[in-house]
Motif scaffolding. Structure first.
Motif, PDB file in Angstrom:
ATOM      1  N   LEU A  21       0.823  -1.236   0.037  1.00  0.00           N
ATOM      2  CA  LEU A  21       0.153  -0.047   0.095  1.00  0.00           C
ATOM      3  C   LEU A  21       0.884   1.382   0.014  1.00  0.00           C
ATOM      4  O   LEU A  21       2.091   1.157   0.480  1.00  0.00           O
ATOM      5  CB  LEU A  21      -0.879  -0.056   1.435  1.00  0.00           C
ATOM      6  CG  LEU A  21      -1.924  -1.233   1.438  1.00  0.00           C
ATOM      7  CD1 LEU A  21      -2.568  -1.004   2.819  1.00  0.00           C
ATOM      8  CD2 LEU A  21      -3.033  -1.068   0.231  1.00  0.00           C
ATOM      9  N   VAL A  22       0.293   2.402  -0.441  1.00  0.00           N
ATOM     10  CA  VAL A  22       0.988   3.651  -0.482  1.00  0.00           C
ATOM     11  C   VAL A  22      -0.009   4.642   0.087  1.00  0.00           C
ATOM     12  O   VAL A  22      -1.022   5.012  -0.287  1.00  0.00           O
ATOM     13  CB  VAL A  22       1.259   4.111  -1.763  1.00  0.00           C
ATOM     14  CG1 VAL A  22       2.142   5.701  -1.760  1.00  0.00           C
ATOM     15  CG2 VAL A  22       2.232   3.081  -2.516  1.00  0.00           C
ATOM     16  N   PHE A  23       0.417   5.149   1.412  1.00  0.00           N
ATOM     17  CA  PHE A  23      -0.530   6.142   2.152  1.00  0.00           C
ATOM     18  C   PHE A  23      -0.042   7.509   1.567  1.00  0.00           C
ATOM     19  O   PHE A  23       1.194   7.659   1.203  1.00  0.00           O
ATOM     20  CB  PHE A  23      -0.155   5.751   3.619  1.00  0.00           C
ATOM     21  CG  PHE A  23      -0.686   4.597   4.128  1.00  0.00           C
ATOM     22  CD1 PHE A  23      -1.973   4.251   4.350  1.00  0.00           C
ATOM     23  CD2 PHE A  23       0.147   3.634   4.259  1.00  0.00           C
ATOM     24  CE1 PHE A  23      -2.560   3.250   4.848  1.00  0.00           C
ATOM     25  CE2 PHE A  23      -0.226   2.364   4.696  1.00  0.00           C
ATOM     26  CZ  PHE A  23      -1.761   2.107   5.242  1.00  0.00           C
ATOM     27  N   TYR A  24      -0.916   8.426   1.333  1.00  0.00           N
ATOM     28  CA  TYR A  24      -0.570   9.533   1.021  1.00  0.00           C
ATOM     29  C   TYR A  24      -1.241  10.820   1.881  1.00  0.00           C
ATOM     30  O   TYR A  24      -2.308  10.751   2.266  1.00  0.00           O
ATOM     31  CB  TYR A  24      -0.987   9.521  -0.605  1.00  0.00           C
ATOM     32  CG  TYR A  24      -2.495   9.924  -0.934  1.00  0.00           C
ATOM     33  CD1 TYR A  24      -3.070  10.801  -1.236  1.00  0.00           C
ATOM     34  CD2 TYR A  24      -3.092   8.462  -1.007  1.00  0.00           C
ATOM     35  CE1 TYR A  24      -4.166  11.092  -1.803  1.00  0.00           C
ATOM     36  CE2 TYR A  24      -4.339   8.598  -1.340  1.00  0.00           C
ATOM     37  CZ  TYR A  24      -5.224   9.788  -1.843  1.00  0.00           C
ATOM     38  OH  TYR A  24      -6.401   9.918  -1.844  1.00  0.00           O
ATOM     39  N   ASN A  25      -0.630  12.229   1.607  1.00  0.00           N
ATOM     40  CA  ASN A  25      -1.217  13.161   2.331  1.00  0.00           C
ATOM     41  C   ASN A  25      -1.963  13.863   1.426  1.00  0.00           C
ATOM     42  O   ASN A  25      -1.509  14.520   0.460  1.00  0.00           O
ATOM     43  CB  ASN A  25       0.003  14.105   2.803  1.00  0.00           C
ATOM     44  CG  ASN A  25      -0.355  15.140   3.578  1.00  0.00           C
ATOM     45  OD1 ASN A  25      -1.111  15.988   3.328  1.00  0.00           O
ATOM     46  ND2 ASN A  25       0.575  15.576   4.649  1.00  0.00           N
ATOM     47  N   LYS A  26      -3.275  13.942   1.609  1.00  0.00           N
ATOM     48  CA  LYS A  26      -4.336  14.488   0.794  1.00  0.00           C
ATOM     49  C   LYS A  26      -3.997  15.944   0.372  1.00  0.00           C
ATOM     50  O   LYS A  26      -4.026  16.530  -0.486  1.00  0.00           O
ATOM     51  CB  LYS A  26      -5.692  14.276   1.127  1.00  0.00           C
ATOM     52  CG  LYS A  26      -6.115  12.688   0.959  1.00  0.00           C
ATOM     53  CD  LYS A  26      -7.494  12.483   1.323  1.00  0.00           C
ATOM     54  CE  LYS A  26      -8.084  10.971   1.175  1.00  0.00           C
ATOM     55  NZ  LYS A  26      -9.343  10.980   1.677  1.00  0.00           N
ATOM     56  N   LYS A  27      -3.666  16.809   1.659  1.00  0.00           N
ATOM     57  CA  LYS A  27      -3.221  17.891   1.599  1.00  0.00           C
ATOM     58  C   LYS A  27      -2.158  18.328   0.616  1.00  0.00           C
ATOM     59  O   LYS A  27      -2.274  19.254  -0.244  1.00  0.00           O
ATOM     60  CB  LYS A  27      -3.126  18.640   2.990  1.00  0.00           C
ATOM     61  CG  LYS A  27      -2.813  20.062   3.050  1.00  0.00           C
ATOM     62  CD  LYS A  27      -2.634  20.557   4.497  1.00  0.00           C
ATOM     63  CE  LYS A  27      -2.069  21.875   4.620  1.00  0.00           C
ATOM     64  NZ  LYS A  27      -1.801  22.082   6.015  1.00  0.00           N
ATOM     65  N   LEU A  28      -0.988  17.755   0.550  1.00  0.00           N
ATOM     66  CA  LEU A  28      -0.111  17.817  -0.284  1.00  0.00           C
ATOM     67  C   LEU A  28      -0.229  17.492  -1.598  1.00  0.00           C
ATOM     68  O   LEU A  28       0.362  18.180  -2.543  1.00  0.00           O
ATOM     69  CB  LEU A  28       1.274  16.968   0.534  1.00  0.00           C
ATOM     70  CG  LEU A  28       1.738  17.283   1.816  1.00  0.00           C
ATOM     71  CD1 LEU A  28       2.975  16.627   2.209  1.00  0.00           C
ATOM     72  CD2 LEU A  28       1.943  18.841   1.879  1.00  0.00           C
ATOM     73  N   PHE A  29      -0.971  16.597  -1.797  1.00  0.00           N
ATOM     74  CA  PHE A  29      -1.320  16.144  -3.151  1.00  0.00           C
ATOM     75  C   PHE A  29      -2.042  17.405  -3.852  1.00  0.00           C
ATOM     76  O   PHE A  29      -1.921  17.820  -4.853  1.00  0.00           O
ATOM     77  CB  PHE A  29      -2.157  14.801  -3.244  1.00  0.00           C
ATOM     78  CG  PHE A  29      -1.541  13.823  -3.576  1.00  0.00           C
ATOM     79  CD1 PHE A  29      -0.243  13.150  -2.898  1.00  0.00           C
ATOM     80  CD2 PHE A  29      -1.918  12.775  -4.363  1.00  0.00           C
ATOM     81  CE1 PHE A  29       0.302  12.183  -3.115  1.00  0.00           C
ATOM     82  CE2 PHE A  29      -1.302  11.464  -4.605  1.00  0.00           C
ATOM     83  CZ  PHE A  29      -0.057  11.276  -3.954  1.00  0.00           C
ATOM     84  N   ALA A  30      -3.003  17.889  -3.332  1.00  0.00           N
ATOM     85  CA  ALA A  30      -3.745  19.000  -3.655  1.00  0.00           C
ATOM     86  C   ALA A  30      -2.878  20.244  -4.010  1.00  0.00           C
ATOM     87  O   ALA A  30      -3.016  20.935  -4.774  1.00  0.00           O
ATOM     88  CB  ALA A  30      -4.895  19.629  -2.580  1.00  0.00           C
ATOM     89  N   GLU A  31      -1.886  20.459  -3.012  1.00  0.00           N
ATOM     90  CA  GLU A  31      -1.045  21.640  -3.119  1.00  0.00           C
ATOM     91  C   GLU A  31      -0.242  21.433  -4.422  1.00  0.00           C
ATOM     92  O   GLU A  31       0.039  22.433  -5.343  1.00  0.00           O
ATOM     93  CB  GLU A  31      -0.010  21.822  -2.036  1.00  0.00           C
ATOM     94  CG  GLU A  31      -0.693  22.171  -0.661  1.00  0.00           C
ATOM     95  CD  GLU A  31       0.220  22.504   0.459  1.00  0.00           C
ATOM     96  OE1 GLU A  31       1.552  22.222   0.276  1.00  0.00           O
ATOM     97  OE2 GLU A  31      -0.185  22.581   1.553  1.00  0.00           O
TER      98      GLU A  31
END
Length: 446
Positions: free
Chosen positions: A169-179
Motif C-alpha cells: 500500500l501507499v499512504f498519501y497526504n491529501k493536503k500535499l497532493f492538492a498543493e
C-alpha cells in the motif's frame, strides 16, 4: 504491525540445534514423549488439566511488540487468560527492538535450549525445517478459519492465524497532493513518477522510507506486484530454476525503483532513521507518500495532524491493481518440545481465536478477519479505504520472505535489505544487485 523478515544465523545451524535438549525454564526441552502431536495436544491425562497438576504450569510466550501491539496490549490479554485458567501463568518475553522479525532471537533461544512454548510472528517454514514446532490438530476451531490449508507445510499445520493483511500500500497526504495539483492517485509506474515530479517541483518530499528492515520492505512492495501479479508461484518457480531475479521483468522493476531514488524522490538521509521515526515523519506532514502495510492505519487513526490520509495500491507497470500481503500468516505456533503442549496450544488459540482477543488484534494492528464468520470492528475512514481496495483484489500472495507459491530460502529478506540500501546510497547498478539476490538464493537453497 506485521513484519515478516528474519535476521541472523544460517539454517544449517538451526537444523543442527533443533534436537538439542532442555529449556532452562523446563518448558522447551524434550519430554521424551513419543506420542503424535495431536495426541500431545489433546491428551489431558498426559498433560494434566486437574488442579493437582495444573497449578504450577508456566508457559513462556515470545511476543512481538510494536508501536501498535504494545506491552500493555499483551499484558491485558495475558491477565484475562490467567484469570480464566487458574494455575497457568504466562511468562512473556520479546526480541530486541528494530529487528524485522523475531527469527534471529528465536534461533538463539533454540540453540541455547530455551525455545519458548509459544512463539508469535516467526517464519514458520524456518522452524519447521528445524523440527522445532508442534503440528496443530485440525479441529473445529481451525476449520472455522478460511483457507487455513494455504499455510500447511507438507500437509501439516503449524501456525494459528486468521487474518488478512495487505502490505503493498501507499499512504498519501491529501493536503500535499492538492498543493501539487495531483487530482487522482497513481495506478501505473508512469503516473507515480509524474506525481513525484509535481511534488518535488513544489519542494515537497514525494516518498518516505527508512533504514533497518524498512528499506528492503519499501523496495519489495514497490517492485514485486508487477512481477507476482503475472506469476503467483514465483518463489516455487525459483526453486525449480524456472525464473531468476536477473530476468527481464525483475530487472525492469528494480530499475524503475532505482530511477525514483536517482531523481531524488525519496527523503534524504533515509538510512539514518528507523521505522518508528519515518512513521512520525509522515504523520508530521514531512512527506507526501509512505509505502507501508495496513498496520500503519492503526497509528494514523489516533494521530493528531492537520491533514487527511488516503491510500492506494502500489502502482504496477501497466496500472493493474494487485495487492500483496499475508493471509493467515504471522500468527501463533507452539514448540514441539514443550512440556505443556495442551496448555500452550490453549493459550495460542486464545490469543488468535477468542472473540475479544481476535477483534482487539484486528483493531490494534489494522487487520481484517479471515474467519468463516468474520468479526467486524469499527474502522476508521482510512481503514475503510483499505477494506474497499481488498474487495477488488484477487487472492493475495506474499513477497520478500512471505510465501509466493512457496516460502523462499531463509534470510532472503536480508539480501533485499542490502540491495535496497545500496540503491538508496547511490549504487544504481541494478543488474549487480539483482544478481546478488540470485547468488544468495542459490547459496542458501538447501
Amino acid at each position: 504491525m506485521r513484519k515478516w523478515f528474519a535476521l541472523g544465523m544460517g539454517m544449517m545451524m538451526v537444523t543442527g540445534l533443533a534436537a538439542c535438549g532442555g529449556n532452562s525454564n523446563g518448558n522447551g526441552g524434550s519430554s521424551g514423549n513419543e506420542s503424535t502431536p495431536a495426541q500431545s495436544a489433546n491428551s489431558s491425562e498426559a498433560k494434566g488439566t486437574n488442579k493437582e497438576t495444573v497449578k504450577d504450569i508456566e508457559i513462556v510466550f515470545q511476543s512481538w511488540v510494536t508501536p501498535n501491539l504494545t506491552v500493555e496490549y499483551y499484558d491485558q490479554l495475558i491477565q484475562k487468560f490467567e484469570s480464566a485458567n487458574p494455575g497457568i501463568t504466562i511468562k512473556r518475553i520479546q526480541p530486541p527492538a528494530n529487528e524485522g522479525s523475531p527469527d534471529s532471537y528465536l534461533k538463539t533461544l533454540l540453540a541455547s535450549g530455551d525455545f519458548p512454548d509459544v512463539v508469535q510472528n516467526a517464519t514458520i517454514q524456518m522452524f519447521v525445517d528445524a523440527d522445532a514446532l508442534l503440528e496443530i490438530p485440525i479441529d473445529e476451531d481451525i476449520k472455522n478459519i478460511n483457507n487455513y490449508e494455504a499455510e500447511m507445510i507438507d500437509g501439516k499445520l503449524y501456525n494459528i492465524s486468521a487474518i488478512r493483511q495487505p502490505q503493498s500500500l501507499v499512504f498519501y497526504n491529501k493536503k500535499l497532493f492538492a498543493e501539487a495539483g495531483i487530482a487522482s492517485t497513481p495506478k501505473s509506474w508512469a503516473e507515480l513518477e509524474a506525481a513525484a515530479e509535481k511534488l518535488k517541483a513544489k519542494n515537497i518530499t514525494p516518498l518516505l522510507t527508512a533504514g533497518d528492515w524498512t528499506a528492503g520492505f519499501t523496495f519489495s512492495v514497490m517492485t514485486s506486484p508487477s512481477v507476482y501479479k503475472d506469476n503467483k508461484s514465483w518463489y516455487a518457480d525459483r526453486f525449480d530454476n524456472k525464473v531468476k531475479f536477473t530476468d527481464e521483468n525483475w530487472q525492469e522493476a528494480a530499475g524503475y525503483y532505482a530511477n525514483l531514488v536517482e531523481k531524488g524522490y525519496f527523503n534524504k538521509g533515509a538510512l539514518s532513521i528507523d521505522y518508528t521515526a519515518v512513521e512520525q515523519e509522515f504523520l508530521k506532514g514531512k512527506g507526501a507518500m509512505y509505502p507501508m502495510g495496513s498496520w500503519f492505519s492503526a497509528a494514523e487513526a489516533v494521530a493528531e495532524k492537520d491533514f487527511e490520509v488516503g491510500v492506494f495500491a502500489t502502482p504496477t507497470k501497466d496500472g493493474t491493481q494487485y495487492l500483496l500481503g499475508g493471509e493467515n500468516a504471522g500468527g501463533y505456533a507452539v514448540a514441539k518440545n514443550t512440556k505443556h503442549a495442551e496448555e500452550a496450544l490453549k493459550f495460542a488459540k486464545f490469543m488468535m481465536l477468542d472473540p475479544e482477543a481476535h477483534k482487539g488484534f484486528l483493531q490494534a494492528d489494522a487487520l481484517f478477519s479471515n474467519l468463516k464468520e468474520p468479526l467486524k470492528w469499527e474502522m476508521s475512514p482510512l481503514q475503510t479505504e483499505i477494506y474497499e481496495l481488498l474487495l477488488n483484489n484477487p487472492p493475495m500472495v506474499g513477497h520478500m520472505n512471505n510465501k509466493v507459491g512457496r516460502v523462499p530460502v531463509a534470510g532472503i529478506q536480508d539480501q533485499y535489505n542490502k540491495v535496497a540500501q545500496n540503491i538508496l546510497l547511490g549504487d544504481v547498478d541494478v543488474e549487480k544487485g539483482m544478481q546478488s539476490l540470485d547468488e544468495y538464493w542459490d547459496k542458501n537453497n538447501k
